[in-house]
Design a protein around this motif. Structure first.
Motif, mmCIF file in Angstrom:
data_model
loop_
_atom_site.group_PDB
_atom_site.id
_atom_site.type_symbol
_atom_site.label_atom_id
_atom_site.label_comp_id
_atom_site.label_asym_id
_atom_site.label_seq_id
_atom_site.Cartn_x
_atom_site.Cartn_y
_atom_site.Cartn_z
ATOM 1 N N ILE A 223 0.879 -1.297 0.281
ATOM 2 C CA ILE A 223 -0.110 -0.136 -0.156
ATOM 3 C C ILE A 223 0.966 0.990 -0.177
ATOM 4 O O ILE A 223 0.147 2.248 -0.788
ATOM 5 N N GLY A 224 1.933 1.347 0.553
ATOM 6 C CA GLY A 224 1.907 2.705 1.399
ATOM 7 C C GLY A 224 3.518 2.848 0.174
ATOM 8 O O GLY A 224 2.901 4.384 -0.340
ATOM 9 N N PRO A 225 4.429 2.557 -0.400
ATOM 10 C CA PRO A 225 5.489 3.281 -0.601
ATOM 11 C C PRO A 225 5.107 4.359 -1.941
ATOM 12 O O PRO A 225 6.139 5.434 -2.064
ATOM 13 N N ALA A 226 3.935 4.016 -2.572
ATOM 14 C CA ALA A 226 3.898 4.694 -3.854
ATOM 15 C C ALA A 226 3.562 5.572 -3.524
ATOM 16 O O ALA A 226 2.613 6.509 -4.522
ATOM 17 N N SER A 227 2.240 6.061 -1.709
ATOM 18 C CA SER A 227 1.676 7.243 -2.059
ATOM 19 C C SER A 227 2.243 7.882 -1.379
ATOM 20 O O SER A 227 2.189 8.685 -0.116
ATOM 21 N N PHE A 228 3.597 8.093 -0.161
ATOM 22 C CA PHE A 228 5.200 8.902 0.140
ATOM 23 C C PHE A 228 5.391 9.796 -0.114
ATOM 24 O O PHE A 228 5.785 10.769 0.212
ATOM 25 N N GLY A 229 5.185 10.993 -1.358
ATOM 26 C CA GLY A 229 5.386 11.725 -1.761
ATOM 27 C C GLY A 229 5.202 12.646 -2.347
ATOM 28 O O GLY A 229 4.510 13.016 -1.160
ATOM 29 N N THR A 257 -5.098 6.352 -1.878
ATOM 30 C CA THR A 257 -3.952 6.648 -2.094
ATOM 31 C C THR A 257 -3.450 8.043 -1.297
ATOM 32 O O THR A 257 -3.709 7.976 -0.550
ATOM 33 N N GLY A 258 -1.837 8.783 -1.406
ATOM 34 C CA GLY A 258 -1.693 9.652 -0.746
ATOM 35 C C GLY A 258 -0.254 10.284 -1.067
ATOM 36 O O GLY A 258 -0.321 10.196 -2.400
ATOM 37 N N THR A 259 -0.550 11.595 -0.212
ATOM 38 C CA THR A 259 1.291 12.050 -0.085
ATOM 39 C C THR A 259 1.543 11.442 1.422
ATOM 40 O O THR A 259 1.094 10.848 1.904
ATOM 41 N N LEU A 264 -5.372 8.905 1.186
ATOM 42 C CA LEU A 264 -7.450 9.527 1.024
ATOM 43 C C LEU A 264 -7.399 8.200 -0.069
ATOM 44 O O LEU A 264 -7.036 7.130 -0.326
ATOM 45 N N THR A 265 -9.070 7.335 0.760
ATOM 46 C CA THR A 265 -9.505 5.984 0.666
ATOM 47 C C THR A 265 -10.648 6.019 0.275
ATOM 48 O O THR A 265 -11.367 6.988 -0.022
ATOM 49 N N VAL A 266 -11.153 5.363 -0.751
ATOM 50 C CA VAL A 266 -12.652 5.433 -1.172
ATOM 51 C C VAL A 266 -12.727 4.171 -0.906
ATOM 52 O O VAL A 266 -12.423 3.067 -0.826
ATOM 53 N N VAL A 267 -14.080 3.571 -0.243
ATOM 54 C CA VAL A 267 -14.775 2.532 0.703
ATOM 55 C C VAL A 267 -15.408 1.959 -0.809
ATOM 56 O O VAL A 267 -16.345 2.512 -1.029
ATOM 57 N N ASN A 268 -15.978 1.068 -1.335
ATOM 58 C CA ASN A 268 -16.657 -0.021 -2.355
ATOM 59 C C ASN A 268 -17.940 -1.122 -1.003
ATOM 60 O O ASN A 268 -16.718 -2.146 -1.355
#
Ligand SMILES: CC(C)(COP(=O)(O)OP(=O)(O)OC[C@H]1O[C@@H](n2cnc3c(N)ncnc32)[C@H](O)[C@@H]1OP(=O)(O)O)[C@@H](O)C(=O)NCCC(=O)NCCS
Length: 275
Positions: A223-229, A257-259, A264-268
């Motif tokens: 989950i994390g690494p790609a969203s730490f920018g 996703t995130g920074t 930022l979370t979407v739940v379906n």
């Protein structure tokens, strides 16, 4: 006894999910209140502070934009592989549509949960809004109810972690990567707030988030690494979780996703919303 609610499977209804973010500062140079309907403008004027006004306006503009953009494109076929797309809006992208179109795409929040009207008529699309420290987000999907939540990551008082999270959730957020535990706690929080917004469980409110338990959390490396920018990664990480409240369990899909400072979370929900 734990019951699984599978009465109204919504995977097939999911359709394409669009998410847009808009920073309040993008609204500095122009008066965007002319993009609001008369009723929206009345609500806007009564909002207590300038900060609240700007986040509220940015959320509406983001929702209106993705709706207008969707109107232009051909009808979507339901997604088997549910994965939201994120558009980061700027003042320039808002110029894509004239103000009268924004006025006709009205966000109605009479019953707290937002919904859309187009030219005065209710629309079937489901929308959700969220704001955090200068960034507003909106999501739109066809038919199925989804919810979005954006939060700023920060270190909180010890009691916050103890009260709001189960032992397993704490272990997951701390154990996985201590240096990023604030980020992963914030992720858990956004999932719980999204569940409240979905109205999945009648008893679930912002006051009893500890009663919502998250199970089946994936490895944090997925989950994390790609969203730490510094800016939002437009690729969401998608995974499934089980959400339990009292004796009910519902499966949900979660897109994150995130920074380094935001999640930022979407739940379906993959099954019916409990009444
Ligand atoms: C919905 C809720 C979780 C929002 O959390 P938040 O992090 O403070 O705020 P966010 O910025 O993420 O979301 C705000 C948006 O959620 C939406 N929202 C508010 N209440 C909602 C609800 N019940 N269901 C779905 N969406 C809701 C609104 O569109 C709002 O945006 P707006 O003010 O610009 O219209 C929180 O306000 C809440 O729990 N409300 C219900 C009240 C409640 O449970 N009361 C307890 C009674 S005992």
């Amino acid at each position: 006894m734990v019951t699984r609610d599978g009465s109204r499977a919504s995977l097939a209804l999911g359709g394409h999910c669009r998410v847009a973010s808009l920073e309040s500062r993008e609204l500095n140079d122009r008066d965007y209140t002319r993009y609001l309907s008369v009723a929206e403008r009345t609500t806007y004027i009564a909002l207590p502070t300038q900060t609240r006004k700007r986040e509220w306006l940015a959320g509406r503009l983001a929702a209106k934009f993705i709706f207008l953009n969707r109107l232009e494109t051909s009808p979507v076929t339901p997604d088997r592989d549910w994965r939201p797309t994120l558009t980061r809006l700027t003042s320039d992208s808002l110029d894509q549509y004239p103000s009268w179109m924004y006025q006709q795409a009205e966000v109605v929040t009479a019953e707290a949960k937002p919904s859309l009207r187009w030219c005065g008529q209710p629309r079937p699309e489901s929308i959700s809004l969220s704001h955090s420290t200068g960034t507003s987000c909106a999501s739109l999907t066809f038919g199925a109810p989804i919810a979005i939540d954006i939060e700023t990551t920060m270190r909180r008082l010890e009691a916050f972690y103890r009260i709001n999270f189960s032992d397993a959730e704490r272990e997951w957020a701390i154990g996985a990567t201590a240096s990023r535990s604030d980020w992963f706690f914030t992720l858990l929080w956004t999932v719980k707030e999204s569940i409240v917004k979905l109205g999945c469980f009648p008893q679930a409110t912002i006051w009893n988030l500890p009663g919502i338990e998250i199970d089946g959390l994936p490895r944090v490396n997925n989950i994390g690494p790609a969203s730490f920018g510094r800016t939002f990664n437009s690729e969401f990480a998608v995974f499934e979780l089980s959400i339990k409240e009292r004796s009910h369990v519902i499966p949900v899909q979660v897109a994150v996703t995130g920074t380094s400072n935001h999640v930022l979370t979407v739940v379906n929900p993959l099954s019916g919303v409990l009444k």
